[in-house]
Enzyme design. Structure first.
Site, PDB file in Angstrom:
ATOM      1  CB  THR A  13     110.852  34.633  21.824  1.00  0.00           C
ATOM      2  OG1 THR A  13     111.396  33.387  22.249  1.00  0.00           O
ATOM      3  CG2 THR A  13     111.461  35.758  22.645  1.00  0.00           C
ATOM      4  CE  LYS A  84     106.195  24.525  21.313  1.00  0.00           C
ATOM      5  NZ  LYS A  84     105.413  25.772  21.432  1.00  0.00           N
ATOM      6  CE  LYS A 126     101.452  16.351  17.562  1.00  0.00           C
ATOM      7  NZ  LYS A 126     100.392  17.347  17.290  1.00  0.00           N
ATOM      8  CE  LYS A 138     103.064  20.580  26.230  1.00  0.00           C
ATOM      9  NZ  LYS A 138     103.560  21.881  26.733  1.00  0.00           N
ATOM     10  CB  SER A 172     101.832  27.149  15.587  1.00  0.00           C
ATOM     11  OG  SER A 172     101.577  25.960  14.869  1.00  0.00           O
ATOM     12  CB  VAL A 176     100.927  21.018   7.685  1.00  0.00           C
ATOM     13  CG1 VAL A 176      99.429  21.352   7.598  1.00  0.00           C
ATOM     14  CG2 VAL A 176     101.361  20.308   6.422  1.00  0.00           C
ATOM     15  CB  THR A 193     102.317  12.603   6.654  1.00  0.00           C
ATOM     16  OG1 THR A 193     101.083  13.233   7.037  1.00  0.00           O
ATOM     17  CG2 THR A 193     103.460  13.548   6.951  1.00  0.00           C
ATOM     18  NE  ARG A 255     106.355  14.376  10.480  1.00  0.00           N
ATOM     19  CZ  ARG A 255     106.362  15.645  10.872  1.00  0.00           C
ATOM     20  NH1 ARG A 255     107.428  16.399  10.629  1.00  0.00           N
ATOM     21  NH2 ARG A 255     105.334  16.147  11.512  1.00  0.00           N
TER      22      ARG A 255
END
Length: 333
Positions: A13, A84, A126, A138, A172, A176, A193, A255
């Site tokens: 989903t 994630k 990542k 991951k 996605s 951002v 950031t 962050r």
């Protein structure tokens, strides 16, 4: 390859899962089982698709018996389920491990037990030299995928595990770009950031092409990596300004767990990396070179790149980035 096949998508989903289901339905599949724990998104997706080939199964990859039942008679699995969001997993690392690592191990065990034909794991940049808990989970997902084939007897098991690694999908849910558009529409400052931060970028259509082509070509135990360009956070800001107007910006700082630049292939991985023309493949260090050459006769061993980093490869020109954003988010603009 997909015609007449029974497919299961974990995390189906999500944005990738839904786009993947839409593409697969056009390829003549027999049926698609959407496996996720989000009840409301399942109801919404079922209403939007209205396709009798879709089956909606509520379940969590942490639950091995539920996975076993869901995978009965399945030919191909696309594993997109994951926790994630980097800051949330930094604060809740145990939950990230339960889903991204133990959940992946459950899926691998269930796929072997059900003799699934192919299992494609969706990874992330990542996972390379991970700085955060999400990346570490991951990376372990990838390790589980590329080593699982080592323990299978080909005479008894047909299952092949293939792992994919790529950058941020432009459309996605955690991108951002929609956040910037929402702020710009509200006449609020964009929140940057770190101005020098860069990220690999791939559109949803490009991601789907990469996922499906890799699913076809994979022989098992590979990590496939697409050839991508990058953008900086200021490139995105400038594109939004030109598309929607200047509302100003502020700098919040990096962050917890974030990197300045992302890496798709580390310098240590380069010794196991081959250029396949349209993409790279990182092979399991235990794989025999002669087998690699047999399976991929046109592959060339990497000799030039020291690492594949978003801070060192070609950037997407501003005009092209604007076009990509306006096309992807036409409904928001």
């Amino acid at each position: 390859m997909f015609e007449g096949k029974k497919i299961l998508i974990t995390g189906g989903t999500g944005s990738l899962g839904q786009a993947l289901a839409e593409r697969l339905l056009k390829l003549g599949v027999d049926s698609i089982r959407i496996f996720s724990r989000n009840e409301s998104k399942q109801v919404e997706m079922e209403s939007n698709f209205e396709n009798e080939k879709l089956r909606f199964l509520i379940g969590d990859i942490r639950d091995l018996p539920r996975l076993e039942r869901a995978l009965e008679d399945i030919d191909i699995v696309f594993h997109t389920a994951a926790l994630k969001h980097v800051p949330l997993i930094e604060y809740n690392p145990f939950e990230g491990i339960k889903t991204n690592v133990i959940g992946t191990q459950n899926l691998i065990d269930a796929c072997i037990n059900q003799n699934v034909e192919r299992v494609i794991g969706i990874g992330t940049d990542k996972a390379v030299s991970p700085l955060n808990a999400y990346g570490a989970t991951k990376q372990l997902m990838e390790k589980l995928f590329i080593t699982s084939n080592n323990f299978l007897n080909p005479a008894k098991h047909r299952t092949k595990f293939i792992s994919l690694r790529y950058g941020n999908v432009l459309s996605s849910s955690n991108s951002v770009v929609p956040k910037f558009i929402t702020l710009a529409k509200s006449k609020k400052k964009l929140i940057i950031t770190e101005p020098e931060m860069t990220r690999f970028s791939i559109t949803m259509d490009e991601a789907l092409d990469f996922v499906l082509n890799s699913a076809k070509s994979g022989q098992g135990s590979e990590i496939f990596v697409p050839k991508l360009r990058t953008y900086s956070i200021m490139d995105v800001k400038n594109a939004i300004v030109e598309l929607y107007g200047d509302t100003g910006y502020s700098i919040s700082g990096i962050r917890p767990g974030e990197k300045m630049h992302e890496t798709l292939i580390s310098d240590d991985e380069m010794k196991y990396t081959w250029d396949l023309g349209d993409k790279y493949a990182i092979f399991n260090p235990l794989m025999d070179i002669e087998k690699i050459k047999k399976d991929y006769p046109n592959a060339q061993k990497i000799t030039k790149l020291s690492k594949y980093s978003s801070g060192e490869v070609e950037k997407i020109p501003l005009e092209e980035l604007k076009t990509r954003i306006s096309k992807t988010y036409s409904s928001l603009l």
